[in-house]
Design a protein around this motif. Structure first.
Motif, PDB file in Angstrom:
ATOM      1  N   GLU A  89       3.801   3.749   9.110  1.00  0.00           N
ATOM      2  CA  GLU A  89       4.583   3.491   7.890  1.00  0.00           C
ATOM      3  C   GLU A  89       4.373   4.606   6.863  1.00  0.00           C
ATOM      4  OE1 GLU A  89       6.781   1.060   7.381  1.00  0.00           O
ATOM      5  OE2 GLU A  89       6.410   0.322   9.426  1.00  0.00           O
ATOM      6  N   PHE A  90       3.133   5.029   6.710  1.00  0.00           N
ATOM      7  CA  PHE A  90       2.858   6.107   5.752  1.00  0.00           C
ATOM      8  C   PHE A  90       3.534   7.408   6.203  1.00  0.00           C
ATOM      9  CE2 PHE A  90      -0.436   5.269   2.403  1.00  0.00           C
ATOM     10  CZ  PHE A  90      -0.470   3.898   2.549  1.00  0.00           C
ATOM     11  N   ARG A  91       3.371   7.724   7.488  1.00  0.00           N
ATOM     12  CA  ARG A  91       3.929   8.996   7.996  1.00  0.00           C
ATOM     13  C   ARG A  91       5.434   9.051   7.837  1.00  0.00           C
ATOM     14  NH1 ARG A  91       0.874   9.504  13.601  1.00  0.00           N
ATOM     15  NH2 ARG A  91      -1.175  10.059  12.813  1.00  0.00           N
ATOM     16  N   GLN A  92       6.070   7.892   8.100  1.00  0.00           N
ATOM     17  CA  GLN A  92       7.541   7.851   7.997  1.00  0.00           C
ATOM     18  C   GLN A  92       8.023   8.271   6.622  1.00  0.00           C
ATOM     19  OE1 GLN A  92       9.301   4.064   8.948  1.00  0.00           O
ATOM     20  NE2 GLN A  92       8.868   4.412  11.115  1.00  0.00           N
ATOM     21  N   ARG A  93       7.181   7.993   5.612  1.00  0.00           N
ATOM     22  CA  ARG A  93       7.566   8.354   4.242  1.00  0.00           C
ATOM     23  C   ARG A  93       6.939   9.671   3.806  1.00  0.00           C
ATOM     24  NH1 ARG A  93       7.351   3.210   5.175  1.00  0.00           N
ATOM     25  NH2 ARG A  93       8.903   1.819   4.275  1.00  0.00           N
ATOM     26  N   GLY A  94       6.392  10.399   4.769  1.00  0.00           N
ATOM     27  CA  GLY A  94       5.816  11.709   4.437  1.00  0.00           C
ATOM     28  C   GLY A  94       4.486  11.615   3.702  1.00  0.00           C
ATOM     29  N   LEU A  95       3.821  10.447   3.776  1.00  0.00           N
ATOM     30  CA  LEU A  95       2.534  10.274   3.097  1.00  0.00           C
ATOM     31  C   LEU A  95       1.406  10.572   4.082  1.00  0.00           C
ATOM     32  CD1 LEU A  95       3.434   6.857   1.440  1.00  0.00           C
ATOM     33  CD2 LEU A  95       3.191   9.036   0.227  1.00  0.00           C
ATOM     34  N   CYS A 131      -1.954  10.086   5.854  1.00  0.00           N
ATOM     35  CA  CYS A 131      -2.862   8.960   6.092  1.00  0.00           C
ATOM     36  C   CYS A 131      -3.668   9.279   7.333  1.00  0.00           C
ATOM     37  CB  CYS A 131      -2.022   7.692   6.292  1.00  0.00           C
ATOM     38  SG  CYS A 131      -2.976   6.198   6.494  1.00  0.00           S
ATOM     39  N   PHE A 132      -4.993   9.333   7.189  1.00  0.00           N
ATOM     40  CA  PHE A 132      -5.839   9.696   8.332  1.00  0.00           C
ATOM     41  C   PHE A 132      -6.190   8.446   9.127  1.00  0.00           C
ATOM     42  CE2 PHE A 132     -10.028  10.915  10.244  1.00  0.00           C
ATOM     43  CZ  PHE A 132      -9.500  11.841  11.137  1.00  0.00           C
ATOM     44  N   GLY A 133      -5.658   8.379  10.343  1.00  0.00           N
ATOM     45  CA  GLY A 133      -5.926   7.235  11.214  1.00  0.00           C
ATOM     46  C   GLY A 133      -4.996   7.301  12.398  1.00  0.00           C
ATOM     47  N   PRO A 134      -5.229   6.485  13.419  1.00  0.00           N
ATOM     48  CA  PRO A 134      -4.344   6.474  14.585  1.00  0.00           C
ATOM     49  C   PRO A 134      -3.063   5.686  14.318  1.00  0.00           C
ATOM     50  CG  PRO A 134      -6.133   4.912  14.886  1.00  0.00           C
ATOM     51  CD  PRO A 134      -6.384   5.603  13.573  1.00  0.00           C
ATOM     52  N   SER A 135      -2.012   6.060  15.041  1.00  0.00           N
ATOM     53  CA  SER A 135      -0.757   5.312  14.988  1.00  0.00           C
ATOM     54  C   SER A 135      -0.968   3.935  15.610  1.00  0.00           C
ATOM     55  CB  SER A 135       0.308   6.057  15.795  1.00  0.00           C
ATOM     56  OG  SER A 135      -0.090   6.044  17.177  1.00  0.00           O
ATOM     57  N   ARG A 136       0.023   3.067  15.439  1.00  0.00           N
ATOM     58  CA  ARG A 136      -0.052   1.729  16.018  1.00  0.00           C
ATOM     59  C   ARG A 136      -0.291   1.799  17.535  1.00  0.00           C
ATOM     60  NH1 ARG A 136       3.576  -2.600  14.380  1.00  0.00           N
ATOM     61  NH2 ARG A 136       4.804  -0.946  13.446  1.00  0.00           N
ATOM     62  N   VAL A 174      -8.094   4.895   6.096  1.00  0.00           N
ATOM     63  CA  VAL A 174      -8.077   3.453   6.373  1.00  0.00           C
ATOM     64  C   VAL A 174      -9.407   3.044   6.995  1.00  0.00           C
ATOM     65  CG1 VAL A 174      -6.825   1.597   7.553  1.00  0.00           C
ATOM     66  CG2 VAL A 174      -5.598   3.652   6.784  1.00  0.00           C
ATOM     67  N   GLY A 175     -10.043   2.035   6.410  1.00  0.00           N
ATOM     68  CA  GLY A 175     -11.318   1.551   6.939  1.00  0.00           C
ATOM     69  C   GLY A 175     -11.177   0.608   8.114  1.00  0.00           C
ATOM     70  N   PRO A 176     -10.597  -0.574   7.935  1.00  0.00           N
ATOM     71  CA  PRO A 176     -10.616  -1.597   8.983  1.00  0.00           C
ATOM     72  C   PRO A 176      -9.532  -1.436  10.052  1.00  0.00           C
ATOM     73  CG  PRO A 176      -9.792  -2.520   6.915  1.00  0.00           C
ATOM     74  CD  PRO A 176     -10.008  -1.060   6.678  1.00  0.00           C
ATOM     75  N   GLU A 177      -9.729  -2.129  11.164  1.00  0.00           N
ATOM     76  CA  GLU A 177      -8.827  -1.995  12.309  1.00  0.00           C
ATOM     77  C   GLU A 177      -7.490  -2.717  12.129  1.00  0.00           C
ATOM     78  OE1 GLU A 177     -11.733  -3.402  12.230  1.00  0.00           O
ATOM     79  OE2 GLU A 177     -11.768  -5.376  13.174  1.00  0.00           O
ATOM     80  N   ALA A 178      -7.489  -3.850  11.408  1.00  0.00           N
ATOM     81  CA  ALA A 178      -6.258  -4.663  11.403  1.00  0.00           C
ATOM     82  C   ALA A 178      -5.037  -3.884  10.880  1.00  0.00           C
ATOM     83  CB  ALA A 178      -6.482  -5.958  10.628  1.00  0.00           C
ATOM     84  N   PRO A 179      -5.138  -3.196   9.740  1.00  0.00           N
ATOM     85  CA  PRO A 179      -3.952  -2.436   9.314  1.00  0.00           C
ATOM     86  C   PRO A 179      -3.589  -1.296  10.271  1.00  0.00           C
ATOM     87  CG  PRO A 179      -5.804  -2.105   7.773  1.00  0.00           C
ATOM     88  CD  PRO A 179      -6.218  -3.175   8.733  1.00  0.00           C
ATOM     89  N   LEU A 180      -4.578  -0.709  10.937  1.00  0.00           N
ATOM     90  CA  LEU A 180      -4.279   0.372  11.892  1.00  0.00           C
ATOM     91  C   LEU A 180      -3.513  -0.186  13.082  1.00  0.00           C
ATOM     92  CD1 LEU A 180      -7.741   2.145  11.673  1.00  0.00           C
ATOM     93  CD2 LEU A 180      -5.557   3.097  10.910  1.00  0.00           C
ATOM     94  N   VAL A 181      -4.016  -1.305  13.624  1.00  0.00           N
ATOM     95  CA  VAL A 181      -3.321  -1.939  14.749  1.00  0.00           C
ATOM     96  C   VAL A 181      -1.949  -2.434  14.281  1.00  0.00           C
ATOM     97  CG1 VAL A 181      -3.448  -3.890  16.382  1.00  0.00           C
ATOM     98  CG2 VAL A 181      -5.490  -2.498  15.934  1.00  0.00           C
ATOM     99  N   GLY A 182      -1.844  -2.766  12.989  1.00  0.00           N
ATOM    100  CA  GLY A 182      -0.571  -3.227  12.425  1.00  0.00           C
ATOM    101  C   GLY A 182       0.399  -2.098  12.106  1.00  0.00           C
ATOM    102  N   LEU A 211       0.838  -1.211   0.000  1.00  0.00           N
ATOM    103  CA  LEU A 211       0.000   0.000   0.000  1.00  0.00           C
ATOM    104  C   LEU A 211       0.868   1.255   0.000  1.00  0.00           C
ATOM    105  CD1 LEU A 211      -2.744  -1.238   2.499  1.00  0.00           C
ATOM    106  CD2 LEU A 211      -3.073  -0.777   0.060  1.00  0.00           C
ATOM    107  N   VAL A 212       1.960   1.205   0.737  1.00  0.00           N
ATOM    108  CA  VAL A 212       2.917   2.320   0.726  1.00  0.00           C
ATOM    109  C   VAL A 212       3.468   2.498  -0.691  1.00  0.00           C
ATOM    110  CG1 VAL A 212       5.210   3.055   1.497  1.00  0.00           C
ATOM    111  CG2 VAL A 212       3.574   2.166   3.169  1.00  0.00           C
TER     112      VAL A 212
END
Ligand code: AMP
Ligand code: GLY
Length: 428
Positions: free
Chosen positions: A83-89, A91-96, A70-78, A56-57
């Protein structure tokens, strides 16, 4: 701009449909999407699973995606947001770390206890004898919860002590939920009416979405096994203006402040599953670090504001600068599921009548569907969420069920009483 929606259920169909209506958006990608999103104007499916974070990145870099939701919880918890933020992308959602509010029941219960947020009394355990002593000391009814993500199956309501003990053994000894069940939370059984309270949060500012309520039980009368949700509507009349203010003051604000105090700033959708007692006292049943499914479908049917613009304000900490405008009508969504769900079910049955169901006030959001040999076939347990707008709960419900009755496939089933509580209140 280009927007990516991660996920492939009814919630993500609704998000993609809504994002594509934004004047700022030239293209919406959905990964992996479903048959419904593939037919949506301005939306394109990408064959990448919601949990394939690296892919996805790479997609976001390659397609120059401006914003990911991001819709579902699994990638957010993952950790997808990290990962997106680290690359300056963006992404609306909570960190791990922040997503642990949903990813670990123990984390969320300890958090609520620490910050005086009202919730059921509880203890957590990782050994059977200790849990057994507690169960016998407090007595049934009790609720036993696997600590980690268990696809909505990790909660057991135990009417008898022996059922609670059996649930604990299933988690701790039989590894029924794998590592997600290596700790259990045992909590007080609460009575009342449930409501879903979903907000957008940018680290400090809170923007509440319209209230909603879902029906978790499979069968009419809220009976039968728990599911992901068999239908939902917005607004939820149980959430009066006074209660709304109370929920913000006692639950949502202390949650956002508490996370910040603990050094874990919360950004993203924040969903509090609430139990509202007869006297109006509110307790948190659970947090989700995302939007609800199917609550999102009726909520977004009612949203007049630009979802993408709201999410952009969310990622940049400017939610205090926006307001959300809502259609005053009621939206009600009926989930059509595959026979057997939430247990085993068939896949691959052709769906008929989708064209006939469509109208100006009805939108059929797809969940478990795919295209096979040019036909739309079932591919999941929850297959569709047929959502309608109406001037009253009764009107919205009638329009939704009229559309439902024109859609067919082998073994389709649905509840026939979605919205019964709201209808009852409307008739008072
Ligand atoms: P959860 O995943 O924690 O929201 O639990 C799933 C469902 O179980 C909730 O939507 C409630 O219907 C029910 N539930 C969870 N906790 C409790 C509780 N303490 N008392 C009564 N019902 C509960
Ligand atoms: N409808 C409940 C949930 O999304 O968790």
């Amino acid at each position: 701009m280009k927007v990516l929606i991660v996920g492939g259920g009814g919630r993500e169909h609704a998000m993609a449909w809504k994002a594509a209506q934004s004047a700022r958006v030239e293209q919406v990608f959905v990964a992996p999407g479903n048959a419904g999103t593939s037919a949506e104007p301005g939306v394109k499916n990408v064959d990448i699973g919601a949990e394939e974070i690296d892919a996805l990145v790479a997609l976001s870099v390659d397609k120059r995606i401006d914003l990911t939701v991001v819709g579902p919880e699994a990638p957010l918890v993952g950790g997808i947001v990290d990962e997106f933020r680290q690359r300056g992308l963006r992404c609306f959602g909570p960190s791990r770390e922040a997503a642990q509010l949903e990813g670990s029941k123990k984390f969320s219960k300890d958090f609520m206890a620490r910050h005086d947020i009202p919730t059921a009394a509880y203890r957590s355990f990782d050994s059977v004898p200790d849990a057994e002593r507690y169960i016998n000391a407090v007595g049934a009814p009790l609720v036993v919860k696997a600590d980690g993500l268990a696809a909505g199956k990790g909660v057991l309501i135990a009417r008898e002590e022996r059922d609670a003990l059996e649930a604990v053994r299933q988690c701790l000894e039989s590894n029924r939920f794998g590592s997600a069940g290596s700790t259990v939370v045992i909590e007080e059984f609460l009575v009342g009416e449930e409501a879903s309270f979903i907000c957008m949060v940018d680290g400090s500012n809170i923007l509440p979405l319209a209230s909603s309520q879902d029906h978790k039980a499979r069968d009419d009368g809220d009976r039968g096994p728990n599911t992901g949700g068999m239908g939902a509507y917005s607004p939820a009349p149980v959430v009066t203006d006074a209660l709304h203010a109370d929920i913000i003051a006692r639950v949502i604000r202390p949650t956002v402040l508490g996370m910040a105090e603990d050094g874990i700033s919360y950004t993203g959708f924040l969903y509090a599953g609430l139990m509202i007692a007869d006297d109006g006292a509110v307790k948190v049943l659970e947090y989700n670090c995302r939007c609800g499914d199917p609550e999102t479908q009726p909520i977004l049917m009612r949203m007049r504001s630009d979802l993408v613009e709201l999410c952009e304000h969310g990622v940049s900490g400017r939610l205090d600068e926006v307001e959300v405008e809502w259609d005053p009508r009621v939206a009600l969504g009926v989930v059509m599921a595959a026979g057997g769900y939430p247990g085993d079910y068939d896949k691959g049955h052709e769906i008929y009548g989708l064209d006939r169901a469509a109208s100006a006030h009805v939108k059929t959001f797809h969940a478990g569907t795919q295209i096979k040999d040019g036909k739309i076939v079932t591919s999941g347990g929850r297959v569709l969420c047929v959502t309608a707008l109406g001037g009253t709960v009764g009107d919205a419900r009638e329009a939704a069920y009229r559309a439902v009755s024109s859609i067919k496939w082998k073994d389709a089933f649905y509840r026939s009483d979605i919205g019964h509580r709201a209808l009852y209140r409307e008739d008072l």
